[in-house]
Design a protein around this motif. Structure first.
Motif, mmCIF file in Angstrom:
data_model
loop_
_atom_site.group_PDB
_atom_site.id
_atom_site.type_symbol
_atom_site.label_atom_id
_atom_site.label_comp_id
_atom_site.label_asym_id
_atom_site.label_seq_id
_atom_site.Cartn_x
_atom_site.Cartn_y
_atom_site.Cartn_z
ATOM 1 N N ASP A 1 -3.931 15.591 -30.584
ATOM 2 C CA ASP A 1 -3.125 15.228 -31.755
ATOM 3 C C ASP A 1 -1.899 16.114 -31.867
ATOM 4 O O ASP A 1 -2.011 17.341 -31.947
ATOM 5 N N LEU A 2 -0.738 15.462 -31.887
ATOM 6 C CA LEU A 2 0.513 16.197 -32.067
ATOM 7 C C LEU A 2 1.227 15.696 -33.311
ATOM 8 O O LEU A 2 1.160 14.510 -33.653
ATOM 9 N N LEU A 3 1.908 16.609 -33.954
ATOM 10 C CA LEU A 3 2.788 16.250 -35.071
ATOM 11 C C LEU A 3 4.217 16.600 -34.667
ATOM 12 O O LEU A 3 4.481 17.735 -34.254
ATOM 13 N N LEU A 4 5.114 15.627 -34.751
ATOM 14 C CA LEU A 4 6.536 15.885 -34.503
ATOM 15 C C LEU A 4 7.257 15.839 -35.834
ATOM 16 O O LEU A 4 7.230 14.811 -36.518
ATOM 17 N N VAL A 5 7.870 16.934 -36.203
ATOM 18 C CA VAL A 5 8.618 16.971 -37.470
ATOM 19 C C VAL A 5 10.110 16.959 -37.136
ATOM 20 O O VAL A 5 10.600 17.851 -36.445
ATOM 21 N N HIS A 6 10.779 15.923 -37.619
ATOM 22 C CA HIS A 6 12.213 15.806 -37.338
ATOM 23 C C HIS A 6 13.022 15.990 -38.623
ATOM 24 O O HIS A 6 12.471 15.960 -39.722
ATOM 25 N N ASP A 7 14.321 16.134 -38.477
ATOM 26 C CA ASP A 7 15.169 16.602 -39.582
ATOM 27 C C ASP A 7 15.123 15.736 -40.832
ATOM 28 O O ASP A 7 14.906 16.217 -41.926
ATOM 29 N N ASP A 8 15.392 14.450 -40.676
ATOM 30 C CA ASP A 8 15.528 13.609 -41.871
ATOM 31 C C ASP A 8 15.196 12.153 -41.544
ATOM 32 O O ASP A 8 14.769 11.843 -40.435
ATOM 33 N N ARG A 9 15.440 11.281 -42.519
ATOM 34 C CA ARG A 9 15.052 9.877 -42.374
ATOM 35 C C ARG A 9 16.094 9.021 -41.649
ATOM 36 O O ARG A 9 15.905 7.815 -41.518
ATOM 37 N N SER A 10 17.184 9.637 -41.228
ATOM 38 C CA SER A 10 18.253 8.859 -40.586
ATOM 39 C C SER A 10 17.744 8.234 -39.288
ATOM 40 O O SER A 10 16.814 8.757 -38.657
ATOM 41 N N LYS A 11 18.402 7.137 -38.901
ATOM 42 C CA LYS A 11 17.981 6.457 -37.669
ATOM 43 C C LYS A 11 18.111 7.364 -36.456
ATOM 44 O O LYS A 11 17.281 7.331 -35.554
ATOM 45 N N GLY A 12 19.159 8.209 -36.442
ATOM 46 C CA GLY A 12 19.383 9.109 -35.316
ATOM 47 C C GLY A 12 18.250 10.122 -35.178
ATOM 48 O O GLY A 12 17.751 10.374 -34.077
ATOM 49 N N SER A 13 17.855 10.679 -36.305
ATOM 50 C CA SER A 13 16.773 11.672 -36.294
ATOM 51 C C SER A 13 15.449 11.009 -35.896
ATOM 52 O O SER A 13 14.671 11.583 -35.120
ATOM 53 N N CYS A 14 15.212 9.803 -36.407
ATOM 54 C CA CYS A 14 13.990 9.058 -36.032
ATOM 55 C C CYS A 14 14.006 8.734 -34.533
ATOM 56 O O CYS A 14 12.985 8.856 -33.854
#
Lengths: 136, 121
Positions: free
Chosen positions: B23-36
């Motif tokens: 199990d991995l969790l990836l935390v990205h910056d924000d909800r923008s399409k680029g960040s997703c």
């Protein structure tokens, strides 16, 4: 937390969505349900509408999971998070509502399809949460 | 600069030899399409190398909303600043394999390595 399936589309731990299929078959507003792909269904309503629904089990469903879903399966009308140990992000639900995409658990979806604007359906808890955030 | 933080959680990282998946969790910056999109690409890169990865992707905001790291007792594995040359991905894979070097998708890794060698040749 026994959510399962390592890659998209996060198939149910049990390998099927029979509980969802059974609930849909019993629903008074549903004419029929067709399985299009793994976790992807067309729900035909009695009023003629056909809702493309993606159902999954993942620990936490957020914007990236939604974009991944649409990237793999194309546009959907609703996303259902299937199990009790999984959830979706409320802000993501609000963002999808603006796009007329509903995000629910199974119970929520069953309630939502009773109304025309199904994507706007919120549980009482969600309505309270929205009110609180609007008030602050 | 946009980046993705990677965490491990669940039975594999708790030392359980009877784990079902990693199990991995990836935390990205924000909800923008680029960040997703960056998070989705990182997920694909990792899954191309390691078998049995179950990856959850959350924006920083959503992670806080779920208190996911705290609830899942997630352990930091590193961060991915760039997918260029796969350097950061390889570091994450090494961090994961440090927990159990024997059973972490060696077959996939060998396949990837063979692919890279054939490209270099």
């Amino acid at each position: 937390m026994p959510a399962h399936n390592s890659t998209f589309p996060w198939l149910s731990y049990y390998g099927h969505y029979r509980f969802f299929e059974d609930r849909m078959s019993e629903h008074s507003k549903v004419r029929e349900i067709k399985n299009i792909n793994t976790g992807l269904y067309d729900v035909h309503l009695l009023d003629g509408r056909v809702l493309r629904v993606f159902i999954c089990e993942c620990y936490a469903f957020d914007d990236a999971s939604y974009h991944e879903t649409v990237g793999n399966y194309g546009p959907v009308n609703a996303v259902i998070i299937s199990s009790n140990w999984c959830g979706y992000d409320f802000e993501m639900k609000l963002a999808r509502m603006k796009e007329r995409v509903g995000v629910f658990d199974i119970k929520g979806f069953m309630a939502a399809i009773n109304r025309l604007n199904y994507w706007e359906y919120m549980t009482e808890q969600e309505r309270d949460r929205l009110k609180r955030s609007q008030a602050s | 600069m946009s980046h993705v933080e990677v965490y491990g959680f669940g039975s594999f990282f708790n030392g359980n030899t009877d784990y079902g998946d990693i199990d991995l969790l990836l935390v990205h910056d924000d909800r923008s399409k680029g960040s997703c999109a960056l998070a989705i690409s990182c997920k694909r890169e990792l899954q191309a190398i390691l078998q049995n990865l179950h990856v959850t992707m959350l924006s920083k905001q959503a992670e806080q909303s779920f208190s996911f790291k705290l609830t899942a007792q997630a352990m930091p594995l590193g961060r991915i600043d760039t997918l260029f040359d796969r350097r950061d991905i390889k570091k994450i894979v090494a961090s994961i394999r440090a927990y159990s070097p024997i059973r972490t998708g060696i077959e996939n890794e060998q396949r990837e390595s063979a692919k890279e060698n054939s490209i270099e040749a």
